[in-house]
Scaffold this motif. Sequence first.
Motif, PDB file in Angstrom:
ATOM      1  N   UNK A  96       0.560  -1.186   0.022  1.00 39.26           N
ATOM      2  CA  UNK A  96      -0.042  -0.010  -0.204  1.00 39.26           C
ATOM      3  C   UNK A  96       1.063   1.354   0.425  1.00 39.26           C
ATOM      4  N   UNK A  97       1.522   1.551   1.086  1.00 40.17           N
ATOM      5  CA  UNK A  97       3.035   2.167   0.459  1.00 40.17           C
ATOM      6  C   UNK A  97       3.650   3.149  -0.723  1.00 40.17           C
ATOM      7  N   UNK A  98       3.484   1.379  -1.590  1.00 42.81           N
ATOM      8  CA  UNK A  98       4.382   2.219  -2.773  1.00 42.81           C
ATOM      9  C   UNK A  98       3.318   2.366  -3.475  1.00 42.81           C
ATOM     10  N   UNK A  99       2.294   2.094  -3.721  1.00 42.20           N
ATOM     11  CA  UNK A  99       0.766   2.532  -4.160  1.00 42.20           C
ATOM     12  C   UNK A  99       0.923   3.784  -4.215  1.00 42.20           C
ATOM     13  N   UNK A 141      -4.359   4.870 -13.979  1.00 43.39           N
ATOM     14  CA  UNK A 141      -4.957   3.644 -14.422  1.00 43.39           C
ATOM     15  C   UNK A 141      -4.966   2.436 -14.173  1.00 43.39           C
ATOM     16  N   UNK A 142      -5.231   2.323 -13.543  1.00 41.75           N
ATOM     17  CA  UNK A 142      -5.041   0.541 -13.405  1.00 41.75           C
ATOM     18  C   UNK A 142      -5.154  -0.086 -11.475  1.00 41.75           C
ATOM     19  N   UNK A 143      -5.161   0.848 -11.311  1.00 42.75           N
ATOM     20  CA  UNK A 143      -4.950   0.073  -9.470  1.00 42.75           C
ATOM     21  C   UNK A 143      -6.636   0.254  -9.148  1.00 42.75           C
ATOM     22  N   UNK A 144      -7.321  -0.781  -8.197  1.00 43.77           N
ATOM     23  CA  UNK A 144      -8.536  -0.862  -7.625  1.00 43.77           C
ATOM     24  C   UNK A 144      -9.313   0.213  -7.575  1.00 43.77           C
ATOM     25  N   UNK A 145      -9.163   1.170  -7.131  1.00 42.07           N
ATOM     26  CA  UNK A 145      -9.861   2.564  -6.977  1.00 42.07           C
ATOM     27  C   UNK A 145      -9.501   3.471  -7.960  1.00 42.07           C
ATOM     28  N   UNK A 146      -8.134   3.086  -9.004  1.00 38.92           N
ATOM     29  CA  UNK A 146      -8.930   3.766 -10.644  1.00 38.92           C
ATOM     30  C   UNK A 146      -8.394   2.684 -11.309  1.00 38.92           C
ATOM     31  N   UNK A 147      -9.679   2.349 -11.635  1.00 39.09           N
ATOM     32  CA  UNK A 147      -9.003   0.964 -12.695  1.00 39.09           C
ATOM     33  C   UNK A 147      -9.079   1.562 -13.727  1.00 39.09           C
ATOM     34  N   UNK A 148      -9.985   2.649 -14.886  1.00 39.92           N
ATOM     35  CA  UNK A 148      -9.869   2.815 -15.652  1.00 39.92           C
ATOM     36  C   UNK A 148     -10.748   4.159 -15.765  1.00 39.92           C
ATOM     37  N   UNK A 149     -11.252   4.867 -14.876  1.00 38.36           N
ATOM     38  CA  UNK A 149     -12.122   5.873 -15.114  1.00 38.36           C
ATOM     39  C   UNK A 149     -10.810   6.747 -15.527  1.00 38.36           C
TER      40      UNK A 149
END
Length: 75
Positions: free
Chosen positions: A29-32, A47-55
């Motif tokens: 989490x710290x790295x993300x 984009x690409x993290x669960x909290x910012x998938x493609x929006x």
Amino acid sequence: MPEHYAEYLYQAGFDILSLANNHSNDKGEEGRISTKEILDKYSIKYAGYLDFPATVLRKTVSNTDSLHSLRILKL
């Protein structure tokens, strides 16, 4: 992501990065959080993290005249 990588990408003209890959959780989490903060500092969308998938990508593309003006790099 080390900050100097973001500097290089910014100088090369990248607008958006895909962060979805098999190493995106290597630093937890710290790295993300760090990666997002660094990219925000350089005004590089992602984009690409669960909290910012493609929006972010969809919003940016819809606000751009042409896909040809975007430089996208998948990390």
